[in-house]
Scaffold this motif. Structure first.
Motif, mmCIF file in Angstrom:
data_model
loop_
_atom_site.group_PDB
_atom_site.id
_atom_site.type_symbol
_atom_site.label_atom_id
_atom_site.label_comp_id
_atom_site.label_asym_id
_atom_site.label_seq_id
_atom_site.Cartn_x
_atom_site.Cartn_y
_atom_site.Cartn_z
ATOM 1 N N ARG A 19 11.038 31.649 57.496
ATOM 2 C CA ARG A 19 10.953 32.299 56.332
ATOM 3 C C ARG A 19 12.624 32.981 55.495
ATOM 4 O O ARG A 19 12.074 34.023 57.162
ATOM 5 N N THR A 21 13.206 37.033 54.614
ATOM 6 C CA THR A 21 12.128 38.184 55.219
ATOM 7 C C THR A 21 12.894 38.952 54.118
ATOM 8 O O THR A 21 12.716 39.475 52.853
ATOM 9 N N MET A 24 11.342 37.230 51.343
ATOM 10 C CA MET A 24 9.995 38.120 51.097
ATOM 11 C C MET A 24 10.206 39.164 50.239
ATOM 12 O O MET A 24 8.972 39.710 49.478
ATOM 13 N N SER A 27 11.127 39.319 46.264
ATOM 14 C CA SER A 27 9.578 38.181 45.653
ATOM 15 C C SER A 27 8.413 39.527 45.750
ATOM 16 O O SER A 27 7.326 39.931 44.488
ATOM 17 N N THR A 28 8.373 40.184 46.762
ATOM 18 C CA THR A 28 7.164 41.214 46.034
ATOM 19 C C THR A 28 8.086 42.710 45.620
ATOM 20 O O THR A 28 6.760 43.390 44.923
ATOM 21 N N CYS A 72 10.591 35.344 40.991
ATOM 22 C CA CYS A 72 10.369 34.833 42.815
ATOM 23 C C CYS A 72 10.440 33.571 42.998
ATOM 24 O O CYS A 72 10.701 33.252 44.042
ATOM 25 N N GLY A 119 16.343 42.933 54.099
ATOM 26 C CA GLY A 119 16.211 41.613 54.361
ATOM 27 C C GLY A 119 17.186 40.792 55.095
ATOM 28 O O GLY A 119 16.456 39.617 55.927
#
Length: 143
Positions: A19, A21, A24, A27-28, A72, A119
């Motif tokens: 996945r 980073t 992620m 999205s956060t 997202c 990321g």
């Protein structure tokens, strides 16, 4: 129980997909911004509904929250990352209606930038490690 496509296609020994980073982190940040946009909508509604029609404030604010969350789902696509940057500007522009957003908006924009940059770096490092691991396994088949 209904299975997803990935669950149906999985077989023992199938390597797990790595996945991202970067996605992620992005999205956060967008998810947290959706909450901030929602609560900023409530603040602006409470403070400015005599200047701007309350229904307009609620519709625009809730739409912004939905767009932040919806983005997202598309972060694997390059246009979604640019949309994320545009949403950072929108969040900062909310400062014209609630001045505190001139503080919160840039902080989130900084978080967005840091999440994308860090990321991407972590994703590159993970790919390099994975490549090195595969090369090592080819050189040492007995392990």
């Amino acid at each position: 129980m209904r299975q997803t496509k990935a669950q149906r296609e999985w077989r023992p020994g199938t390597p797990k997909k790595r996945r991202s980073t970067k996605i992620m982190f992005a999205s956060t940040v967008l998810s947290l911004e959706a909450f901030v946009a929602f609560f900023a909508t409530l603040v602006i509604f409470g403070l400015r509904s005599h200047e701007i029609p309350g229904v307009t404030i609620l519709i625009v604010g809730l739409a912004l929250s939905v767009v932040l969350i919806g983005t997202c789902a598309f972060l694997k696509k390059q246009w979604a990352l640019w949309l994320g940057w545009a949403l950072q500007l929108v969040l900062i522009a909310l400062g014209f209606f609630e001045p505190m957003m001139f503080v919160i908006g840039p902080l989130f924009a900084l978080s967005w930038w840091y999440g994308l940059r860090t990321g991407a770096r972590l994703d590159r490092e993970s790919a390099d490690r994975e490549k090195a691991q595969k090369a090592w396994e080819l050189e040492h088949p007995e392990s």
